[in-house]
Motif scaffolding. Structure first.
Motif, mmCIF file in Angstrom:
data_model
loop_
_atom_site.group_PDB
_atom_site.id
_atom_site.type_symbol
_atom_site.label_atom_id
_atom_site.label_comp_id
_atom_site.label_asym_id
_atom_site.label_seq_id
_atom_site.Cartn_x
_atom_site.Cartn_y
_atom_site.Cartn_z
ATOM 1 N N VAL A 173 -5.930 12.594 -10.816
ATOM 2 C CA VAL A 173 -4.938 11.549 -11.008
ATOM 3 C C VAL A 173 -5.085 10.547 -9.868
ATOM 4 C CG1 VAL A 173 -2.469 11.019 -11.032
ATOM 5 C CG2 VAL A 173 -3.316 13.043 -12.229
ATOM 6 N N VAL A 174 -5.297 9.278 -10.225
ATOM 7 C CA VAL A 174 -5.479 8.239 -9.214
ATOM 8 C C VAL A 174 -4.340 7.226 -9.320
ATOM 9 C CG1 VAL A 174 -7.984 8.492 -9.170
ATOM 10 C CG2 VAL A 174 -6.946 6.845 -10.731
ATOM 11 N N LYS A 175 -4.116 6.512 -8.255
ATOM 12 C CA LYS A 175 -3.028 5.533 -8.206
ATOM 13 C C LYS A 175 -3.598 4.127 -8.069
ATOM 14 C CE LYS A 175 0.206 8.909 -6.401
ATOM 15 N NZ LYS A 175 -0.764 10.023 -6.404
ATOM 16 N N GLU A 184 2.223 11.397 0.063
ATOM 17 C CA GLU A 184 2.220 9.969 -0.220
ATOM 18 C C GLU A 184 3.628 9.411 -0.409
ATOM 19 O OE1 GLU A 184 -1.972 9.126 -2.478
ATOM 20 O OE2 GLU A 184 -0.372 10.067 -3.661
ATOM 21 N N PHE A 185 3.816 8.157 0.052
ATOM 22 C CA PHE A 185 5.097 7.468 -0.062
ATOM 23 C C PHE A 185 4.861 6.017 -0.477
ATOM 24 C CE2 PHE A 185 5.508 10.788 3.076
ATOM 25 C CZ PHE A 185 6.737 11.378 2.809
ATOM 26 N N PHE A 186 5.837 5.445 -1.192
ATOM 27 C CA PHE A 186 5.803 4.013 -1.504
ATOM 28 C C PHE A 186 7.186 3.475 -1.175
ATOM 29 C CE2 PHE A 186 5.881 0.144 -3.998
ATOM 30 C CZ PHE A 186 4.597 -0.341 -3.792
ATOM 31 N N THR A 187 7.276 2.676 -0.138
ATOM 32 C CA THR A 187 8.588 2.349 0.441
ATOM 33 C C THR A 187 9.001 0.893 0.272
ATOM 34 O OG1 THR A 187 7.516 1.978 2.583
ATOM 35 C CG2 THR A 187 8.396 4.180 2.161
ATOM 36 N N THR A 188 8.326 0.151 -0.599
ATOM 37 C CA THR A 188 8.707 -1.246 -0.824
ATOM 38 C C THR A 188 9.042 -1.465 -2.291
ATOM 39 O OG1 THR A 188 6.406 -1.886 -1.168
ATOM 40 C CG2 THR A 188 7.269 -2.096 1.054
ATOM 41 N N ASN A 189 9.661 -2.598 -2.567
ATOM 42 C CA ASN A 189 10.005 -2.947 -3.950
ATOM 43 C C ASN A 189 9.226 -4.186 -4.370
ATOM 44 O OD1 ASN A 189 11.209 -3.160 -6.451
ATOM 45 N ND2 ASN A 189 12.922 -4.354 -5.671
ATOM 46 N N ILE A 190 8.364 -4.056 -5.385
ATOM 47 C CA ILE A 190 7.623 -5.201 -5.911
ATOM 48 C C ILE A 190 8.171 -5.634 -7.265
ATOM 49 C CG2 ILE A 190 5.532 -4.538 -4.677
ATOM 50 C CD1 ILE A 190 4.386 -3.617 -7.417
ATOM 51 N N GLN A 207 0.810 -1.208 0.000
ATOM 52 C CA GLN A 207 0.000 0.000 0.000
ATOM 53 C C GLN A 207 0.849 1.266 0.000
ATOM 54 O OE1 GLN A 207 -3.486 -0.005 -0.161
ATOM 55 N NE2 GLN A 207 -3.033 -2.141 -0.641
ATOM 56 N N ILE A 208 0.300 2.275 -0.628
ATOM 57 C CA ILE A 208 0.900 3.601 -0.550
ATOM 58 C C ILE A 208 0.582 4.155 0.830
ATOM 59 C CG2 ILE A 208 0.797 5.954 -1.458
ATOM 60 C CD1 ILE A 208 -0.020 4.698 -4.152
ATOM 61 N N THR A 209 1.598 4.658 1.505
ATOM 62 C CA THR A 209 1.365 5.257 2.813
ATOM 63 C C THR A 209 1.233 6.766 2.672
ATOM 64 O OG1 THR A 209 3.751 5.423 3.221
ATOM 65 C CG2 THR A 209 2.623 3.431 3.994
ATOM 66 N N SER A 219 8.820 11.569 -1.291
ATOM 67 C CA SER A 219 7.385 11.569 -1.542
ATOM 68 C C SER A 219 7.110 11.358 -3.023
ATOM 69 C CB SER A 219 6.773 12.890 -1.090
ATOM 70 O OG SER A 219 7.367 13.972 -1.774
ATOM 71 N N ILE A 220 5.948 10.769 -3.313
ATOM 72 C CA ILE A 220 5.537 10.544 -4.703
ATOM 73 C C ILE A 220 5.082 11.884 -5.292
ATOM 74 C CG2 ILE A 220 3.909 9.348 -6.204
ATOM 75 C CD1 ILE A 220 3.677 7.221 -3.950
ATOM 76 N N VAL A 221 5.685 12.274 -6.386
ATOM 77 C CA VAL A 221 5.316 13.528 -7.052
ATOM 78 C C VAL A 221 4.349 13.208 -8.170
ATOM 79 C CG1 VAL A 221 6.167 15.542 -8.315
ATOM 80 C CG2 VAL A 221 7.563 14.515 -6.493
ATOM 81 N N SER A 222 3.186 13.847 -8.158
ATOM 82 C CA SER A 222 2.136 13.551 -9.135
ATOM 83 C C SER A 222 1.659 14.824 -9.821
ATOM 84 C CB SER A 222 0.944 12.873 -8.445
ATOM 85 O OG SER A 222 1.336 11.719 -7.750
ATOM 86 N N ALA A 223 1.150 14.661 -11.045
ATOM 87 C CA ALA A 223 0.567 15.788 -11.782
ATOM 88 C C ALA A 223 -0.771 16.177 -11.164
ATOM 89 C CB ALA A 223 0.381 15.409 -13.244
ATOM 90 N N LYS A 224 -1.179 17.425 -11.381
ATOM 91 C CA LYS A 224 -2.480 17.917 -10.925
ATOM 92 C C LYS A 224 -3.169 18.640 -12.086
ATOM 93 C CE LYS A 224 -0.956 18.381 -6.128
ATOM 94 N NZ LYS A 224 -0.750 19.288 -4.968
#
Length: 341
Positions: free
Chosen positions: A90-92, A59-65, A51-53, A79-84
């Motif tokens: 914008v959804v994840k 927002e952060f994503f701290t694991t490797n899949i 999950q994104i924390t 932090s995750i940088v996203s467009a606006k």
């Protein structure tokens, strides 16, 4: 009259009975459906995604899949940088794609040629910068000056193997050091590095290289990527100590180097030294290892400076820019150990 009424009544009765019989014939009686047993099918459950924390709306994503064997990595160290986009969301829902890796592919080491206070001023207030500055004040602090996700202006015009303009793909580490002084004939005297500083550099490089999967071949001196114009961090920077004690960067195997040296000294190495074919071969070997060098077939200035930069890193006890048998043997041993992929 009675006969007439009897006939009418009998006709009504017959019609009524007939209608009821017809109604019974047209009545729909639903059938009970026969349910065929379904063949059981195996379904592969999709692996649950990490999950994104979110912390304070960031927002952060701290694991490797992803598959690290393919050099893919989905871990985010910021932090995750996203467009606006205006009017859209914008959804994840499908974040993250597994086919991704890090932009940070190189670590470049420099010296500042300035004392601590001036190093800070120049690297924070002028048109040059680095991600980190390792001071020489005896404390346990390392100064971060630029976000690792952004470009710092430290490498300039640069080349290593197939890559150019390494500001785009590198993290720069500046080390406070006076650099060198030159005498009347241009002979340079370089300044040593403090042991405490070296420990700081080692810890910093280990952390960054591990997080971004930066290989030994991409941990370099500024002079490696820009040999015709830069000398830092110079011949007194302890590359061998970092390799031996901290497993950082490249170094040759002594036995392999000795084998090449024995071969070189048993042949006419000095006789063919000024042969254009031999010079072209040396230039080709330097280029093969990683240096950006034109193949001129001459001992030109850029070739001599490239050999000097190579010696700063791998043969610091004699960095005169001359390709002698020992320098040549070290180059061969390194090419064998770290082939271009």
């Amino acid at each position: 009259m009675r006969k007439t009424l009897y006939i009418i009544g009998l006709s009504t009765l017959v019609f009524s009975c007939t209608s009821q019989q017809n109604a019974k014939k047209k009545q729909y009686i639903p059938r009970t459906p026969v349910v065929q047993p379904k063949t059981a099918t195996k379904t592969t459950a999709e692996k649950p995604r990490s999950q994104i924390t979110s912390e304070h709306g960031v927002e952060f994503f701290t694991t490797n899949i992803a598959d690290p064997a393919k050099n893919d990595n989905t871990t985010s160290y910021g932090s995750i940088v996203s467009a606006k986009p205006a009017g859209y969301k914008v959804v994840k829902t499908y974040f993250p794609a597994i086919a991704q890796n890090f932009r940070q592919r190189y670590l470049i080491l420099h010296y500042t040629a300035l004392p601590d206070d001036k190093s800070i001023t120049v690297l924070t207030q002028q048109a040059v910068s680095a991600h980190y500055l390792v001071n020489n004040t005896g404390d346990n602090e390392i100064y971060q000056l630029v976000d690792e996700n952004k470009r710092a202006y430290h490498a300039g015009v640069s080349t290593w193997r197939a890559d150019k303009n390494l500001n785009d793909t590198s993290i720069g580490i500046e080390i406070v050091n006076a650099g060198f002084t030159a005498d009347a004939v241009g002979k340079r005297t370089f300044m040593a590095f403090d042991d405490a500083q070296v420990k700081k550099v080692a810890a910093l490089v280990k952390d960054i290289a591990a997080r971004y999967q930066i290989p030994a071949t991409n941990i370099l001196a500024h002079s490696d990527i820009a040999p015709t114009r830069k000398q830092d961090p110079g011949p007194l920077f302890p590359w061998k100590k970092l390799y031996d004690e901290y497993q950082i960067g490249m170094w040759y195997d002594e036995a392999t180097k000795q084998s090449f040296y024995d071969l070189a000294t048993s042949t006419d190495f000095q006789v063919k030294y000024n042969d254009p074919t031999f010079i072209f071969n040396v230039q080709t070997q330097l280029q093969k290892f990683g240096y950006g060098l034109d193949l001129s077939g001459k001992w030109d200035d850029s070739t001599k400076k490239t050999i000097e930069a190579f010696q700063y890193h791998f043969r610091p006890q004699n960095s005169d820019g001359i390709m002698d048998a020992e320098t040549f043997s070290i180059l061969q041993a390194l090419i064998l150990k770290y082939p271009t992929k």
